[in-house]
Design an enzyme around this catalytic site. Structure first.
Site, mmCIF file in Angstrom:
data_model
loop_
_atom_site.group_PDB
_atom_site.id
_atom_site.type_symbol
_atom_site.label_atom_id
_atom_site.label_comp_id
_atom_site.label_asym_id
_atom_site.label_seq_id
_atom_site.Cartn_x
_atom_site.Cartn_y
_atom_site.Cartn_z
ATOM 1 N N GLU A 179 -5.063 -2.324 -6.400
ATOM 2 C CA GLU A 179 -4.379 -2.678 -5.378
ATOM 3 C C GLU A 179 -5.250 -3.356 -4.170
ATOM 4 O O GLU A 179 -5.044 -3.222 -3.151
ATOM 5 C CB GLU A 179 -3.427 -1.630 -4.676
ATOM 6 N N HIS A 194 4.215 -0.869 -8.167
ATOM 7 C CA HIS A 194 3.222 -0.029 -7.912
ATOM 8 C C HIS A 194 2.055 -0.566 -7.172
ATOM 9 O O HIS A 194 1.517 0.174 -5.841
ATOM 10 C CB HIS A 194 2.492 0.785 -9.158
ATOM 11 N N HIS A 205 1.454 0.036 -2.881
ATOM 12 C CA HIS A 205 -0.091 0.373 -2.383
ATOM 13 C C HIS A 205 -0.224 -0.185 -0.860
ATOM 14 O O HIS A 205 -0.880 0.183 0.103
ATOM 15 C CB HIS A 205 -1.254 0.072 -3.129
ATOM 16 N N GLU A 210 -1.659 7.924 -4.538
ATOM 17 C CA GLU A 210 -0.797 7.687 -5.828
ATOM 18 C C GLU A 210 0.196 8.190 -5.723
ATOM 19 O O GLU A 210 1.377 7.653 -6.284
ATOM 20 C CB GLU A 210 -1.942 7.986 -6.957
ATOM 21 N N ASP A 262 -13.256 9.963 -9.777
ATOM 22 C CA ASP A 262 -12.488 9.578 -10.803
ATOM 23 C C ASP A 262 -11.886 10.330 -11.687
ATOM 24 O O ASP A 262 -11.224 10.054 -12.771
ATOM 25 C CB ASP A 262 -13.453 8.278 -11.716
ATOM 26 N N TYR A 309 -0.672 11.160 -9.315
ATOM 27 C CA TYR A 309 0.659 10.276 -9.384
ATOM 28 C C TYR A 309 2.078 10.767 -9.674
ATOM 29 O O TYR A 309 2.786 10.865 -8.547
ATOM 30 C CB TYR A 309 0.310 9.260 -10.544
HETATM 31 ZN ZN LIG Z 1 -2.140 3.311 -7.718
#
Ligand SMILES: [Zn+2]
Length: 638
Positions: A300, A324, A328, A347, A403, A411
């Site tokens: 994003e 999506h 953002h 998210e 990460d 999400y």
């Molecule tokens: Zn995202």
């Protein structure tokens, strides 16, 4: 299993101290509110409580032969601690040749210390100033292996003539191409001057001009303050095609028309989201289609979403990715999370908004199907081994590498929580709450605690008797899926389930299943509901009619190939080899690599294929594949 090591890492970290214009008439700079951030970011060496970067000026040359960016980064500083004269920055694999401090006209060399590199966090850069300077200028170059940059040879592009490079800064990779405070707690505006070979077009997460002349000399300005992970750059043989007057597509010339057709609804998506949650605050919204090696679905980057070409499938069935990334622009880019432990604020909110955009444009049936697919994946992802990563608000120290957040948690569970709140409170009321939330925290970075406090006043207390504090807290702080989770049914998936059952029972041939109108979502659901393994005869029967093996649709491929591997169906291997060589999107290729790694013969085949695919892959994907193909599974390795 990883917990003890993570706790040690978290404890050690603080001790490591020794070591272009769409609307050019609008130059107004947005002032970031001074956010009261008390929570430390475990993944950054920066000390934003003492001094914060307010503006970044980049002057960089893009050198494709050396695979390097080189030049200067000038940081404007706002000092908060009156006694401090040290500026601590994040960096990784940068070659620093000079650091100066000054007021913009006069400069003096500043002594600095570059600590030994930590594998995850890079090198802490401490600049020792004689006094609190207004600006610091760093002369540096990036490494060919910079974790946040990928350099593609012409052969790895669609057009085959021009090299290509792009960045992926989220979560802590910006430090590999710019020395800065690489934390979501600091927001800065930026401008940049880039030079490239003359035949190359450069773009940034800034005011890209659709009519810019391609001459190898580019200037950019980003007047809205952003956190470092939204800093982005790309350069290659890129052309523009408009979708509306404020949205368009950048891609290699052979891809622009296809991409603009696939993403034709982007203008409607922006309008829909504005109606729900207030104005789009970033001027233009353009989409950059990257080569297939892009490791993610989308990123994003403000004003210029980066997307994988794997969602261009011809029927707009995968454009929820655009919904999506656009979402953002409100959740994440506007209201940012203050540490990676609060990633669900980014998210989860975005996945919720994405689903609302899909429902508004394509109907409730499609939105429901997407919810069901994601929730099934979430249930499969949650195991007894990863309970510490299942609460929305992960405890400090649990998340070693930012990460490594469980995507299902941040999400899908995040979105599910908001769907629960919406259902209990009422849609109109909840829409009003979210709109006010985005306005209230605009251009700030907040924590889960700040969200919970805001929600207590503006949701729980405002609408008494709808949601208890205990129900609310269970989503945030407990593992698993709370009993209060609303369930979604899908009539179209029920029909798919029925067809699958009839076929498996031998009552129906694939050719007799009424699949003419099935979309990607229904194919995905059909495959996901199949048994762990099929017989060779069954696989051949499905392939004869639907040709799953060799499918150009990555969503189908990422589910079908692991099934053929588990079933010992070797005839699919040439197609698997092609797929893994062609695609670098991590989500699409990892299930197949993992399935192959389960047997010695599969592992040998996977290593062979990976060796061929590797030169075209992004460092992020390479890291994941290497971990999957190592002697032990990645999760069991410290
Ligand atoms: Zn995202």
């Amino acid at each position: 299993m990883r917990l003890p090591i993570l706790m040690i890492a978290a404890l050690l970290l603080p001790l490591a101290a020794c070591e272009k214009a769409a609307e050019p008439a609008k130059p107004a700079v947005v002032e970031a509110p001074a956010a009261a951030v008390a929570i430390a970011d475990e993944h950054s060496y920066a000390e934003p409580g003492k001094v914060a970067v307010k503006h970044l000026a980049l002057d960089l040359a893009v050198d494709f032969d050396k695979k390097s960016l080189s030049g200067t980064a000038t940081l404007d500083l706002a000092w908060k601690d009156t006694t401090s004269t040290t500026l601590v920055l994040d960096s990784r694999d940068l070659t620093i040749t000079k650091i100066e401090a000054g007021d913009g006209t006069t400069w003096a060399d500043a002594p600095y210390e570059l600590a030994a590199a930590d594998a995850l966090f890079g090198s802490k850069l401490s600049i020792n100033l004689a006094q609190q300077a207004a600006k610091v200028r760093i002369t540096y170059s990036t490494s060919p292996d910079a974790s946040g940059l990928q350099w593609l040879t012409p052969a790895m592009t669609l057009g085959k003539k021009t090299p290509f490079m792009f960045s992926q800064s989220q979560q802590i990779h910006a430090r590999s191409w710019v020395p800065l405070q690489d934390t979501t707690q600091v927001r800065f505006t930026y401008d940049a001057h880039l030079t490239t070979p003359k035949n190359v077009m450069a773009l940034m997460s800034a005011d890209n001009d659709p009519k810019a002349a391609r001459d190898g000399d580019y200037s950019f300005s980003m007047p809205q303050p952003i956190p470092s992970y939204l800093l982005a750059i790309a350069a290659g043989d890129l052309a523009f095609q408009a979708i509306t007057d404020r949205a368009g597509v950048w891609a290699e010339p052979a891809m622009t028309a296809k991409a603009a057709a696939e993403f034709a609804d982007t203008g409607k998506m922006i309008d829909t989201t504005e109606k729900l949650y207030g104005p789009y605050r970033w001027d233009r919204y353009d989409i950059l289609v990257l080569p297939p090696s892009f490791p993610y679905g989308g990123m994003e980057n403000p004003r210029l979403t980066f997307v994988t070409p794997t969602v261009i499938v011809g029927d707009q069935s995968l454009v929820s990715l655009i919904a999506h990334e656009l979402a953002h622009s409100w959740s994440g880019n506007l209201v940012t999370f203050s540490t990676s432990r609060d990633a669900w604020l980014n998210e989860g909110f975005t996945s919720y908004v994405e689903n609302r955009i899909i429902e508004s444009l394509y109907g409730k049936e499609r939105a429901d199907m997407e919810n069901v697919i994601e929730r099934n994946e979430l249930k499969a992802e949650f195991t007894d081994e990863n309970k510490d990563l299942q609460p929305l608000a992960v405890k400090p120290g649990v998340l070693k590498d930012p990460d490594d957040n469980l995507s299902g948690t941040v999400y899908t569970k995040g979105a599910w929580f908001l769907q629960f709140l919406e259902q209990r409170i009422g849609r109109a009321e909840f829409d009003g709450f979210l709109k006010a939330y985005f306005e209230h925290f605009a251009f700030q970075s907040i924590s889960t605690v700040q969200f919970a406090e805001y929600a207590k006043t503006n949701l729980l207390d405002k609408y008494p008797g709808k949601v208890t504090q205990a129900e609310f807290d269970a989503w945030l702080y407990q593992p698993g899926i709370p009993d209060t989770a609303p369930q979604t049914a899908s009539a179209r998936f029920d029909a798919v389930d029925q067809a699958r059952t009839h076929w498996l029972a031998g009552h129906m041939a694939p050719a007799d299943i009424d699949s003419a109108k099935w979309t990607t979502q229904e194919w995905v659901h059909f495959i996901e509901g199949l048994p762990e393994t099929l017989t060779e005869a069954q696989i051949k029967q499905l392939d004869a009619v639907w040709k799953f093996t060799g499918t150009p649709n990555g969503e189908i491929a990422q589910r079908w190939y692991p099934l053929t591997i588990r079933s010992g169906y070797l005839a699919a291997r040439p197609a698997i080899s092609d797929f893994l060589a062609r695609i670098g999107r991590r989500k699409l290729v990892m299930p197949t690599y993992k399935a192959l790694a389960a047997t010695p013969d599969g592992l040998a085949f996977a290593r062979e294929v990976f060796a061929k695919a590797r030169p075209g892959l992004h460092p992020i994907t390479i890291g994941s594949v290497e971990a999957a193909l190592a002697d032990k599974p990645a999760t069991a390795t410290p």
